[in-house]
Scaffold this motif. Sequence first.
Motif, mmCIF file in Angstrom:
data_model
loop_
_atom_site.group_PDB
_atom_site.id
_atom_site.type_symbol
_atom_site.label_atom_id
_atom_site.label_comp_id
_atom_site.label_asym_id
_atom_site.label_seq_id
_atom_site.Cartn_x
_atom_site.Cartn_y
_atom_site.Cartn_z
ATOM 1 N N ALA A 55 0.776 -1.013 -0.328
ATOM 2 C CA ALA A 55 -0.422 -0.247 0.398
ATOM 3 C C ALA A 55 0.983 1.318 -0.062
ATOM 4 O O ALA A 55 0.541 1.990 -0.637
ATOM 5 N N LEU A 56 2.014 1.500 1.070
ATOM 6 C CA LEU A 56 2.921 1.857 0.631
ATOM 7 C C LEU A 56 3.925 2.468 -0.807
ATOM 8 O O LEU A 56 2.921 3.713 -0.996
ATOM 9 N N ILE A 57 4.200 2.026 -1.240
ATOM 10 C CA ILE A 57 4.989 1.758 -1.932
ATOM 11 C C ILE A 57 4.056 2.172 -3.526
ATOM 12 O O ILE A 57 4.823 3.007 -3.958
ATOM 13 N N ASP A 58 2.568 1.248 -3.000
ATOM 14 C CA ASP A 58 2.371 1.687 -4.600
ATOM 15 C C ASP A 58 2.096 3.155 -4.513
ATOM 16 O O ASP A 58 1.328 3.805 -5.448
ATOM 17 N N SER A 59 1.526 3.994 -3.597
ATOM 18 C CA SER A 59 0.884 5.007 -3.175
ATOM 19 C C SER A 59 2.351 6.399 -2.837
ATOM 20 O O SER A 59 2.796 7.291 -3.081
ATOM 21 N N GLY A 60 3.582 5.916 -3.370
ATOM 22 C CA GLY A 60 4.595 6.581 -3.469
ATOM 23 C C GLY A 60 5.325 6.223 -2.280
ATOM 24 O O GLY A 60 7.119 7.505 -2.664
ATOM 25 N N PHE A 61 5.318 5.683 -1.318
ATOM 26 C CA PHE A 61 6.187 5.750 -0.913
ATOM 27 C C PHE A 61 7.794 4.515 0.256
ATOM 28 O O PHE A 61 6.756 3.842 -0.657
ATOM 29 N N GLU A 62 8.872 4.857 0.508
ATOM 30 C CA GLU A 62 9.645 4.099 0.634
ATOM 31 C C GLU A 62 8.829 3.569 2.251
ATOM 32 O O GLU A 62 9.823 4.439 2.974
ATOM 33 N N PRO A 63 8.696 2.361 2.308
ATOM 34 C CA PRO A 63 8.409 2.296 3.875
ATOM 35 C C PRO A 63 9.355 2.367 4.989
ATOM 36 O O PRO A 63 9.216 2.819 6.026
ATOM 37 N N GLU A 64 10.486 1.637 4.591
ATOM 38 C CA GLU A 64 11.745 2.411 5.724
ATOM 39 C C GLU A 64 12.583 3.448 5.602
ATOM 40 O O GLU A 64 13.002 4.453 6.678
ATOM 41 N N GLY A 65 11.775 4.191 4.666
ATOM 42 C CA GLY A 65 12.075 5.698 4.748
ATOM 43 C C GLY A 65 11.262 7.037 5.177
ATOM 44 O O GLY A 65 11.428 8.037 5.114
ATOM 45 N N ILE A 66 9.789 6.354 5.548
ATOM 46 C CA ILE A 66 9.018 7.474 6.138
ATOM 47 C C ILE A 66 9.366 8.028 6.735
ATOM 48 O O ILE A 66 9.675 7.698 7.918
ATOM 49 N N ALA A 67 9.197 9.346 7.230
ATOM 50 C CA ALA A 67 9.195 10.177 8.734
ATOM 51 C C ALA A 67 8.369 10.552 8.717
ATOM 52 O O ALA A 67 7.519 11.040 7.793
ATOM 53 N N PRO A 68 7.880 9.404 10.139
ATOM 54 C CA PRO A 68 6.456 9.911 9.817
ATOM 55 C C PRO A 68 6.137 11.142 10.505
ATOM 56 O O PRO A 68 7.202 11.898 11.649
ATOM 57 N N SER A 69 4.770 11.732 10.782
ATOM 58 C CA SER A 69 4.769 13.060 11.409
ATOM 59 C C SER A 69 4.170 12.664 12.479
ATOM 60 O O SER A 69 4.914 11.712 12.976
ATOM 61 N N ALA A 70 3.686 14.080 13.656
ATOM 62 C CA ALA A 70 4.020 13.510 15.085
ATOM 63 C C ALA A 70 2.483 12.921 15.431
ATOM 64 O O ALA A 70 2.399 11.831 16.407
ATOM 65 N N ASP A 71 1.516 13.260 14.498
ATOM 66 C CA ASP A 71 0.331 11.881 14.877
ATOM 67 C C ASP A 71 0.418 11.040 13.552
ATOM 68 O O ASP A 71 0.233 10.371 15.210
ATOM 69 N N GLU A 72 1.242 10.317 13.116
ATOM 70 C CA GLU A 72 1.639 8.627 12.927
ATOM 71 C C GLU A 72 2.313 8.245 14.251
ATOM 72 O O GLU A 72 2.005 7.248 13.680
ATOM 73 N N ALA A 73 3.693 9.163 13.809
ATOM 74 C CA ALA A 73 4.457 8.672 15.022
ATOM 75 C C ALA A 73 3.808 8.200 16.503
ATOM 76 O O ALA A 73 4.109 7.198 17.107
ATOM 77 N N LEU A 74 2.899 9.152 17.345
ATOM 78 C CA LEU A 74 1.974 8.410 18.597
ATOM 79 C C LEU A 74 1.191 7.333 17.975
ATOM 80 O O LEU A 74 0.880 6.353 18.958
ATOM 81 N N LEU A 75 0.556 7.162 16.715
ATOM 82 C CA LEU A 75 0.020 6.297 16.155
ATOM 83 C C LEU A 75 0.726 4.644 16.113
ATOM 84 O O LEU A 75 0.229 3.296 16.510
ATOM 85 N N ILE A 76 1.486 4.602 15.432
ATOM 86 C CA ILE A 76 2.955 3.581 15.165
ATOM 87 C C ILE A 76 2.598 3.255 16.947
ATOM 88 O O ILE A 76 3.175 2.177 17.483
ATOM 89 N N LYS A 77 3.372 4.516 18.012
ATOM 90 C CA LYS A 77 3.637 3.678 19.307
ATOM 91 C C LYS A 77 2.495 3.434 20.261
ATOM 92 O O LYS A 77 2.718 2.033 20.554
ATOM 93 N N PHE A 78 1.201 3.808 19.129
ATOM 94 C CA PHE A 78 0.067 3.026 20.248
ATOM 95 C C PHE A 78 0.146 1.450 19.311
ATOM 96 O O PHE A 78 -0.321 0.554 20.070
#
Length: 175
Positions: free
Chosen positions: A89-112
């Motif tokens: 899903a990430l790659i097909d949307s143009g993101f490199e999964p290991e290279g994503i710098a999560p936003s503050a909200d995304e970082a919180l969701l990842i932590k949760f």
Amino acid sequence: MAHLSPIDYATASDEIRAEHDRELALRGRMTNMKRILLHSPAAHRIYAEWFTLRDLLKPTLDDRAIWLFSKAIAETMRAEIPVTFFRRALIDSGFEPEGIAPSADEALLIKFGKAVAADANAVPDETWAALKARYDETLLVNLTAFAGIMVATCVFTNAVRVDLDPELEKYRRKG
């Protein structure tokens, strides 16, 4: 090789074929996990509620946030199929999964997500406080229920040893 076999559409009951056809009409694809779950149409429908909860999250959370949250749960549970699904899903949307710098909200969701997957009894109070500061209780109920279905999906794919879908192979994490 999976411990349980996928359904054989040609010999399946009318109920199983109807559920299979409904899933194809709704989502346009049939995964190895779904083919196994279809031995029990009720189990398949319960796991498919992932999509219902995802849709309830989408007015507030974008796809990337949901994918990162889901991937964090799957990685914590060492569930290759869901990890690879969200990598796609990430790659097909143009993101490199290991290279994503999560936003503050995304970082919180990842932590949760990681905390829920590692030990739902030990989600830190400060994580909950940060979530409550950003989101209302309805969203938090849906997010936690969504996490529960992600955990269940990981348990199912791991316990059954569902085979990786061929179309996911090129999205598998290298190394």
